[in-house]
Design a protein around this motif. Structure first.
Motif, PDB file in Angstrom:
ATOM      1  N   UNK A 121      14.509 -19.315 -53.773  1.00  0.00           N
ATOM      2  CA  UNK A 121      15.459 -20.116 -54.920  1.00  0.00           C
ATOM      3  C   UNK A 121      16.900 -19.529 -54.662  1.00  0.00           C
ATOM      4  N   UNK A 122      17.235 -18.291 -54.290  1.00  0.00           N
ATOM      5  CA  UNK A 122      18.376 -17.966 -54.018  1.00  0.00           C
ATOM      6  C   UNK A 122      18.848 -18.496 -52.834  1.00  0.00           C
ATOM      7  N   UNK A 123      18.097 -18.774 -51.847  1.00  0.00           N
ATOM      8  CA  UNK A 123      18.554 -19.431 -50.547  1.00  0.00           C
ATOM      9  C   UNK A 123      19.022 -21.039 -50.697  1.00  0.00           C
ATOM     10  N   UNK A 124      18.441 -21.610 -51.728  1.00  0.00           N
ATOM     11  CA  UNK A 124      18.758 -22.990 -51.955  1.00  0.00           C
ATOM     12  C   UNK A 124      20.160 -23.159 -52.521  1.00  0.00           C
ATOM     13  N   UNK A 125      20.242 -22.052 -53.464  1.00  0.00           N
ATOM     14  CA  UNK A 125      21.698 -22.023 -54.281  1.00  0.00           C
ATOM     15  C   UNK A 125      22.657 -21.773 -53.396  1.00  0.00           C
ATOM     16  N   UNK A 126      22.475 -20.707 -52.245  1.00  0.00           N
ATOM     17  CA  UNK A 126      23.315 -20.060 -51.458  1.00  0.00           C
ATOM     18  C   UNK A 126      24.040 -21.142 -50.618  1.00  0.00           C
ATOM     19  N   UNK A 127      23.161 -22.284 -50.329  1.00  0.00           N
ATOM     20  CA  UNK A 127      23.974 -23.407 -49.301  1.00  0.00           C
ATOM     21  C   UNK A 127      25.176 -24.034 -50.068  1.00  0.00           C
ATOM     22  N   UNK A 128      25.119 -24.277 -51.638  1.00  0.00           N
ATOM     23  CA  UNK A 128      26.174 -24.704 -52.037  1.00  0.00           C
ATOM     24  C   UNK A 128      27.210 -23.907 -52.292  1.00  0.00           C
ATOM     25  N   UNK A 129      26.970 -22.510 -52.544  1.00  0.00           N
ATOM     26  CA  UNK A 129      28.254 -21.787 -52.541  1.00  0.00           C
ATOM     27  C   UNK A 129      28.681 -21.386 -51.170  1.00  0.00           C
ATOM     28  N   UNK A 130      28.094 -21.163 -50.099  1.00  0.00           N
ATOM     29  CA  UNK A 130      28.658 -21.099 -48.753  1.00  0.00           C
ATOM     30  C   UNK A 130      29.230 -22.339 -48.428  1.00  0.00           C
ATOM     31  N   UNK A 131      29.046 -23.622 -48.718  1.00  0.00           N
ATOM     32  CA  UNK A 131      29.538 -24.716 -48.419  1.00  0.00           C
ATOM     33  C   UNK A 131      31.005 -24.760 -48.983  1.00  0.00           C
ATOM     34  N   UNK A 132      31.041 -24.534 -50.186  1.00  0.00           N
ATOM     35  CA  UNK A 132      32.474 -24.566 -50.815  1.00  0.00           C
ATOM     36  C   UNK A 132      33.203 -23.395 -50.422  1.00  0.00           C
ATOM     37  N   UNK A 133      32.812 -22.196 -49.965  1.00  0.00           N
ATOM     38  CA  UNK A 133      33.671 -21.351 -49.113  1.00  0.00           C
ATOM     39  C   UNK A 133      34.140 -21.829 -48.164  1.00  0.00           C
ATOM     40  N   UNK A 134      33.129 -22.508 -47.113  1.00  0.00           N
ATOM     41  CA  UNK A 134      33.660 -23.013 -45.796  1.00  0.00           C
ATOM     42  C   UNK A 134      34.403 -24.430 -45.961  1.00  0.00           C
ATOM     43  N   UNK A 135      34.301 -24.989 -46.894  1.00  0.00           N
ATOM     44  CA  UNK A 135      35.135 -26.139 -47.030  1.00  0.00           C
ATOM     45  C   UNK A 135      36.598 -25.907 -47.390  1.00  0.00           C
ATOM     46  N   UNK A 136      36.723 -24.659 -48.279  1.00  0.00           N
ATOM     47  CA  UNK A 136      37.973 -24.340 -48.828  1.00  0.00           C
ATOM     48  C   UNK A 136      38.634 -23.413 -47.776  1.00  0.00           C
ATOM     49  N   UNK A 137      38.182 -23.209 -46.598  1.00  0.00           N
ATOM     50  CA  UNK A 137      38.864 -22.459 -45.793  1.00  0.00           C
ATOM     51  C   UNK A 137      40.285 -22.998 -45.225  1.00  0.00           C
ATOM     52  N   UNK A 138      41.263 -22.020 -45.395  1.00  0.00           N
ATOM     53  CA  UNK A 138      42.674 -22.587 -44.781  1.00  0.00           C
ATOM     54  C   UNK A 138      42.444 -22.754 -43.532  1.00  0.00           C
TER      55      UNK A 138
END
Length: 199
Positions: A121-138
């Protein structure tokens, strides 16, 4: 078990304060580790979800205390790589908001899931959080340093959640579970508000 959790709570308190101070160093450091560290701390959605992961892990107890947060951090790193690579992923913000709703509800209802199911369950949601962090990397950020920053901040927020659950349990042994569940309910409601764009 209680002595291990007490040590975790003390370590969390000892490490979180100086780490938060370090995250707000001069502008020149914002291209790497410090910027990555700040990212999860800068949004209510990320903070609520991370803390709920820690509280959920605390409620499950046993090896879930470390396995559930560790799963989130590791899978989040993979999601961050997808975001940094520019791979298109739909419904990221919706997935993040839903993570707060679901994790808050799981805590509020005191769901006793098997550890493997909780990790999934947490792994599923971790993908979304991680994607947001990576996509917003300067563009100027070093990928490894930035990732190390957001992974450390996330791990500290998880530890804060575990520490919160432990501290509430110690302070109010009779009503600690009720307080913890109420916090989960409040987080779930906040997630609904974020999902609806009210926050």
């Amino acid at each position: 078990m209680r002595s291990h959790l007490l040590r975790l709570a003390v370590v969390t308190a000892a490490t979180l304060a100086p780490a938060l101070a370090f995250a707000h160093v001069g502008a020149g450091a914002h291209g790497g580790f410090a910027h990555g560290f700040e990212h999860p701390l800068g949004g209510l959605d990320h903070v609520l979800a991370m803390v709920m992961v820690g509280v959920f892990a605390y409620q499950l107890g046993g090896r879930a205390v470390w396995a559930v947060p560790a799963t989130f951090v590791l899978v989040m790193a993979g999601g961050g790589a997808l975001g940094a690579a520019g791979i298109n992923m739909p419904f990221v913000e919706t997935g993040i908001a839903l993570s707060i709703v679901v994790l808050g509800a799981v805590v509020a209802f005191g769901v006793r899931a098997p550890v493997a199911a909780a990790m999934g369950l947490v792994g599923l949601f971790a993908i979304f959080h991680g994607y947001a962090h990576g996509a917003e990397m300067p563009a100027s950020a070093g990928g490894a340093a930035y990732a190390a920053g957001f992974m450390l901040a996330t791990a500290l927020l998880h530890a804060a959640g575990v520490g919160f659950g432990f501290a509430i349990g110690r302070i109010a042994e009779r009503r600690g579970d009720l307080v913890t569940r109420a916090a989960g309910g409040a987080a779930a409601l906040a997630g609904v508000a974020i999902l609806l764009g009210a926050v």
